[in-house]
Write a protein that holds these residues in place. Structure first.
Motif, PDB file in Angstrom:
ATOM      1  N   ALA A  31       0.861  -1.190   0.000  1.00 43.72           N
ATOM      2  CA  ALA A  31       0.000   0.000   0.000  1.00 43.72           C
ATOM      3  C   ALA A  31       0.896   1.238   0.000  1.00 43.72           C
ATOM      4  O   ALA A  31       1.894   1.287   0.700  1.00 43.72           O
ATOM      5  CB  ALA A  31      -0.903  -0.007   1.224  1.00 43.72           C
ATOM      6  N   PRO A  36      -4.363   2.083  -2.240  1.00 46.25           N
ATOM      7  CA  PRO A  36      -4.451   0.819  -1.514  1.00 46.25           C
ATOM      8  C   PRO A  36      -3.621  -0.288  -2.163  1.00 46.25           C
ATOM      9  O   PRO A  36      -3.236  -0.198  -3.326  1.00 46.25           O
ATOM     10  CB  PRO A  36      -5.948   0.481  -1.577  1.00 46.25           C
ATOM     11  N   SER A  37      -3.371  -1.317  -1.402  1.00 43.75           N
ATOM     12  CA  SER A  37      -2.679  -2.494  -1.898  1.00 43.75           C
ATOM     13  C   SER A  37      -3.564  -3.214  -2.921  1.00 43.75           C
ATOM     14  O   SER A  37      -4.785  -3.168  -2.836  1.00 43.75           O
ATOM     15  CB  SER A  37      -2.375  -3.422  -0.718  1.00 43.75           C
ATOM     16  N   ASP A  70      -8.700  -6.156  -6.104  1.00 47.99           N
ATOM     17  CA  ASP A  70      -8.645  -5.728  -4.702  1.00 47.99           C
ATOM     18  C   ASP A  70      -8.618  -6.898  -3.726  1.00 47.99           C
ATOM     19  O   ASP A  70      -8.218  -6.734  -2.581  1.00 47.99           O
ATOM     20  CB  ASP A  70      -9.848  -4.842  -4.363  1.00 47.99           C
TER      21      ASP A  70
END
Length: 119
Positions: A31, A36-37, A70
């Motif tokens: 991240a 975000p990661s 995601d």
């Protein structure tokens, strides 16, 4: 017959010949601030890439990303390996694409010969 007539679409790098794929992996990116990661489905190719200066040269494996999502893409690497095996066994010729739908990865194959059915 091998996979020299099967091409795999990458996320941003165009097409690669499937017979150059030496590995399939999923991994998570770190991240970053404001970002975000993500989970990546990557392939490792049988060719290497080098970079550096006249004083030092570094050679490493060449990786290409097929998809990002995601959520953890459970079984994606195994499913891609199974799909490539079936295509090799059937002597197929065409393009394999990875799609993200509702955070799940799927693989779709388009034959070069429009008269053949697509999977």
């Amino acid at each position: 017959m091998g996979l020299e007539n099967v091409w795999v679409a990458t996320l941003t790098d165009g097409l690669i010949r499937a017979d150059y794929i030496a590995g399939i992996e999923t991994h998570q990116t770190p991240a970053l601030t404001g970002k975000p990661s993500r989970w990546l489905l990557d392939v490792t190719l049988t060719v290497s890439a080098g970079s550096g200066t006249k004083d030092s040269w570094e050679v490493s494996h060449l990786h290409r990303t097929l998809a990002q999502t995601d959520v953890y893409p459970a079984q994606a690497a195994e499913e891609l390996a199974r799909r490539l095996h079936r295509l090799r066994r059937d002597g197929a010729a065409g393009v394999l694409r990875t799609y993200v739908r509702y955070e799940e990865l799927s693989f779709e194959f388009s034959y070069f010969d429009a008269g053949e059915a697509a999977e």
